[in-house]
Scaffold this active site. Structure first.
Site, PDB file in Angstrom:
ATOM      1  N   ALA A 207       0.769  -1.245   0.000  1.00  0.00           N
ATOM      2  CA  ALA A 207       0.000   0.000   0.000  1.00  0.00           C
ATOM      3  C   ALA A 207       0.804   1.301   0.000  1.00  0.00           C
ATOM      4  O   ALA A 207       0.363   2.294  -0.570  1.00  0.00           O
ATOM      5  CB  ALA A 207      -0.954  -0.006   1.177  1.00  0.00           C
ATOM      6  N   ALA A 208       1.958   1.335   0.665  1.00  0.00           N
ATOM      7  CA  ALA A 208       2.692   2.609   0.783  1.00  0.00           C
ATOM      8  C   ALA A 208       3.295   3.018  -0.567  1.00  0.00           C
ATOM      9  O   ALA A 208       3.662   2.139  -1.346  1.00  0.00           O
ATOM     10  CB  ALA A 208       3.820   2.465   1.815  1.00  0.00           C
ATOM     11  N   GLY A 210       0.696   4.990  -0.687  1.00  0.00           N
ATOM     12  CA  GLY A 210      -0.738   5.154  -0.465  1.00  0.00           C
ATOM     13  C   GLY A 210      -1.525   5.754  -1.619  1.00  0.00           C
ATOM     14  O   GLY A 210      -2.694   6.088  -1.459  1.00  0.00           O
ATOM     15  N   GLY A 211      -0.874   5.874  -2.771  1.00  0.00           N
ATOM     16  CA  GLY A 211      -1.570   6.441  -3.935  1.00  0.00           C
ATOM     17  C   GLY A 211      -2.849   5.680  -4.248  1.00  0.00           C
ATOM     18  O   GLY A 211      -3.940   6.252  -4.315  1.00  0.00           O
ATOM     19  N   LYS A 212      -2.714   4.375  -4.407  1.00  0.00           N
ATOM     20  CA  LYS A 212      -3.882   3.583  -4.820  1.00  0.00           C
ATOM     21  C   LYS A 212      -4.845   3.383  -3.657  1.00  0.00           C
ATOM     22  O   LYS A 212      -6.058   3.423  -3.857  1.00  0.00           O
ATOM     23  CB  LYS A 212      -3.437   2.257  -5.425  1.00  0.00           C
ATOM     24  CG  LYS A 212      -2.634   2.497  -6.688  1.00  0.00           C
ATOM     25  CD  LYS A 212      -2.250   1.260  -7.424  1.00  0.00           C
ATOM     26  CE  LYS A 212      -1.329   1.625  -8.573  1.00  0.00           C
ATOM     27  NZ  LYS A 212       0.070   1.921  -8.157  1.00  0.00           N
ATOM     28  N   ASP A 230       1.737  -2.869   4.453  1.00  0.00           N
ATOM     29  CA  ASP A 230       3.081  -2.641   3.916  1.00  0.00           C
ATOM     30  C   ASP A 230       4.063  -3.205   4.927  1.00  0.00           C
ATOM     31  O   ASP A 230       3.701  -3.483   6.066  1.00  0.00           O
ATOM     32  CB  ASP A 230       3.373  -1.186   3.588  1.00  0.00           C
ATOM     33  CG  ASP A 230       4.338  -1.106   2.394  1.00  0.00           C
ATOM     34  OD1 ASP A 230       3.930  -0.791   1.267  1.00  0.00           O
ATOM     35  OD2 ASP A 230       5.546  -1.406   2.605  1.00  0.00           O
ATOM     36  N   ASP A 278       0.449  -4.661  -5.908  1.00  0.00           N
ATOM     37  CA  ASP A 278       1.226  -3.638  -6.629  1.00  0.00           C
ATOM     38  C   ASP A 278       2.648  -3.746  -6.084  1.00  0.00           C
ATOM     39  O   ASP A 278       3.116  -2.881  -5.350  1.00  0.00           O
ATOM     40  CB  ASP A 278       0.593  -2.264  -6.330  1.00  0.00           C
ATOM     41  CG  ASP A 278       1.153  -1.149  -7.183  1.00  0.00           C
ATOM     42  OD1 ASP A 278       1.532  -1.410  -8.336  1.00  0.00           O
ATOM     43  OD2 ASP A 278       1.224  -0.006  -6.693  1.00  0.00           O
ATOM     44  N   CYS A 328       5.008  -1.262 -12.530  1.00  0.00           N
ATOM     45  CA  CYS A 328       5.462  -0.198 -13.420  1.00  0.00           C
ATOM     46  C   CYS A 328       6.736  -0.673 -14.129  1.00  0.00           C
ATOM     47  O   CYS A 328       7.756   0.003 -14.126  1.00  0.00           O
ATOM     48  CB  CYS A 328       5.696   1.094 -12.664  1.00  0.00           C
ATOM     49  SG  CYS A 328       6.780   0.897 -11.274  1.00  0.00           S
TER      50      CYS A 328
HETATM   51  N1  SAH Z   1       0.578   0.777  -4.191  1.00  0.00           N
HETATM   52  C1  SAH Z   1       1.484   1.851  -3.811  1.00  0.00           C
HETATM   53  C2  SAH Z   1       2.895   1.639  -4.356  1.00  0.00           C
HETATM   54  C3  SAH Z   1       3.496   0.325  -3.928  1.00  0.00           C
HETATM   55  S1  SAH Z   1       5.251   0.227  -4.178  1.00  0.00           S
HETATM   56  C4  SAH Z   1       0.889   3.173  -4.297  1.00  0.00           C
HETATM   57  O1  SAH Z   1       0.065   3.182  -5.220  1.00  0.00           O
HETATM   58  O2  SAH Z   1       1.248   4.208  -3.731  1.00  0.00           O
HETATM   59  C5  SAH Z   1       5.549  -1.346  -3.514  1.00  0.00           C
HETATM   60  C6  SAH Z   1       5.382  -1.424  -2.014  1.00  0.00           C
HETATM   61  O3  SAH Z   1       5.499  -2.807  -1.623  1.00  0.00           O
HETATM   62  C7  SAH Z   1       6.474  -0.693  -1.219  1.00  0.00           C
HETATM   63  O4  SAH Z   1       5.908   0.288  -0.389  1.00  0.00           O
HETATM   64  C8  SAH Z   1       7.116  -1.802  -0.388  1.00  0.00           C
HETATM   65  O5  SAH Z   1       7.492  -1.394   0.904  1.00  0.00           O
HETATM   66  C9  SAH Z   1       6.012  -2.816  -0.331  1.00  0.00           C
HETATM   67  N2  SAH Z   1       6.465  -4.177   0.018  1.00  0.00           N
HETATM   68  C10 SAH Z   1       7.605  -4.817  -0.343  1.00  0.00           C
HETATM   69  N3  SAH Z   1       7.663  -6.046   0.199  1.00  0.00           N
HETATM   70  C11 SAH Z   1       6.541  -6.200   0.939  1.00  0.00           C
HETATM   71  C12 SAH Z   1       6.033  -7.253   1.736  1.00  0.00           C
HETATM   72  N4  SAH Z   1       6.709  -8.393   1.844  1.00  0.00           N
HETATM   73  N5  SAH Z   1       4.840  -7.093   2.358  1.00  0.00           N
HETATM   74  C13 SAH Z   1       4.158  -5.914   2.220  1.00  0.00           C
HETATM   75  N6  SAH Z   1       4.589  -4.888   1.461  1.00  0.00           N
HETATM   76  C14 SAH Z   1       5.759  -5.014   0.827  1.00  0.00           C
END
Ligand code: SAH
Length: 390
Positions: A207-208, A210-212, A230, A278, A328
């Protein structure tokens, strides 16, 4: 599949990986990836405002913005350029890649993005470069290097010459009031493809920042429970910050946990109406692509890592629920091959959304369907979306 990595013809790893997807168009694609797209996008925060109010607010701040023709809650800004970077000074200040990208688009230089600085006075001209030495803009300093050392934030220099120019969104009232969230067009489209609805249980596995997640809150008007994972406390606080700034922290349960094990650690078995994956990826579609240094092994281990989220989602998703997988990047290993794995090894079924997905081309690969965004088509960033069900 065997292929050469470091030869002149395929321009190393990127060329090799993209050739598998784009064949003879790979070279063209790489050239386009190095440039920003001609439009930059932002999502309208429809909980706080409407698109026409946002366009009006931006215009009042002197920023020309336009309503996207195909995405109902998106606005875009035109990117101008390329221009030659001219600089009266030769000293170099080294910045991180994220900062380099914004400097390339004309943003000013802020303290946190600086990795290494020479000695400089106030009002001196410096070349901003990446750690690999790629020049991204010319900066006129507003503080001396000595003052800079004592700062943790704030402007260090104004951008006086950059290869591209885009509006300075971060200074606009619309941004500061949380009416818009800068996001790429394919990212905005992803949450629409997920089709979240009121009353649903939605799991966002990555999630981080947090855009989506925030977009999903908007789409359900805050009336669905979103479990947003996350991997660390720090990442989850970034997520909560994003949501709070936008007034979108409504019915979101933000969980710091490794979501590869979400099906084991939390009582979510066959509970979710929607799952969004994502995951971290090789970012090959991010434009402009600067100083790319991932190896083929990195791509393969990312592909492997991503499979774990699909495995967890297999247990979490309800029968008839919808899973959206997005990245992406443009490599087969992280996109199409992982969807084939999800269908053949995990038992997901392909799902074709009835609505057309804007700006994407539909690709068929080993019996699965995916949606690919590319610089070669509609000047988009490189991006991939797949939709699956059970
Ligand atoms: N969906 C987000 C972007 C996600 S980027 C948006 O739209 O803003 C990918 C994210 O996956 C990163 O924040 C990373 O910390 C997280 N990530 C990586 N490994 C993970 C895990 N094992 N469990 C949960 N999150 C994870």
């Amino acid at each position: 599949m065997a292929f050469e990595l470091h030869n002149k013809k395929n321009k190393g790893v990127i060329g090799a990986l993209l050739k598998r997807v784009y064949g003879s168009l790979a070279e063209n694609l790489i050239e386009l990836l190095k440039k920003p797209p001609s439009r930059l996008y932002a999502r309208v925060n429809t909980i706080k405002s409407t698109r026409s109010e946002v366009l009006e607010a931006l215009r009042k701040d002197g920023i020309e913005a336009y309503a996207d023709e195909n995405i109902p809650d998106a606005v875009y800004f035109e990117v101008k350029g390329p221009y030659d970077v001219e600089c009266p000074g030769e000293k170099r200040i080294v910045v991180d890649v994220r900062t380099a990208v914004s400097l390339m688009l004309g943003a000013d230089l802020y303290r946190p993005g600086i990795l290494k600085a020479p000695k400089f006075d106030r009002s001196e001209y410096l070349l901003a470069v990446t750690s690999r030495g790629t020049v991204v803009s010319c900066i006129k300093t507003v503080v001396s290097s000595e003052t800079m050392q004592s700062l943790t934030r704030g402007v260090v220099g104004v951008n006086v010459s950059s290869p591209y120019k885009a509006p300075k969104l971060a200074e606009s009232k619309a941004y500061l009031k949380g009416l818009i969230y800068p996001q790429s067009a394919p990212s905005i489209i992803t949450s629409h493809v997920l089709k979240p609805k009121t009353g649903m249980l939605i799991v966002d596995m990555n999630a981080a920042p947090g855009g989506k997640t925030g977009h999903i809150v908007q789409l359900v008007g805050g009336k669905a429970l979103i479990v947003a994972f996350d991997r660390s406390e720090k990442k989850v606080s970034v997520l909560q910050n994003t949501l709070s700034k936008l007034g979108l922290n409504i019915s979101v349960l933000a969980v710091p946990a490794d979501s590869r094990f979400a099906h084991i650690d939390f009582a979510l078995a066959s509970k979710a109406d929607r799952v969004l994956i994502d995951p971290p990826c090789s970012n090959l579609g991010v434009r402009p692509l600067l100083d790319y240094d991932r190896s083929l092994n990195d791509v393969l281990s990312l592909s492997n890592y991503q499979k774990h989220f699909l495995k967890a989602a297999r247990s979490i998703l309800k029968k008839g629920g919808i899973l959206v997988y997005s990245t992406c990047t443009l490599t087969l290993d992280e996109n199409e091959e992982n969807v084939v794995y999800a269908v053949e090894e995990l038992g997901f079924s392909p799902y074709e959304p009835p609505e057309q997905i804007p700006y994407a081309e539909k690709v068929s690969y080993k019996g699965i369907v995916g949606y690919r965004f590319s610089p070669l088509k509609n000047d988009m960033p490189g991006y991939f979306i797949a939709v699956l069900t059970l």
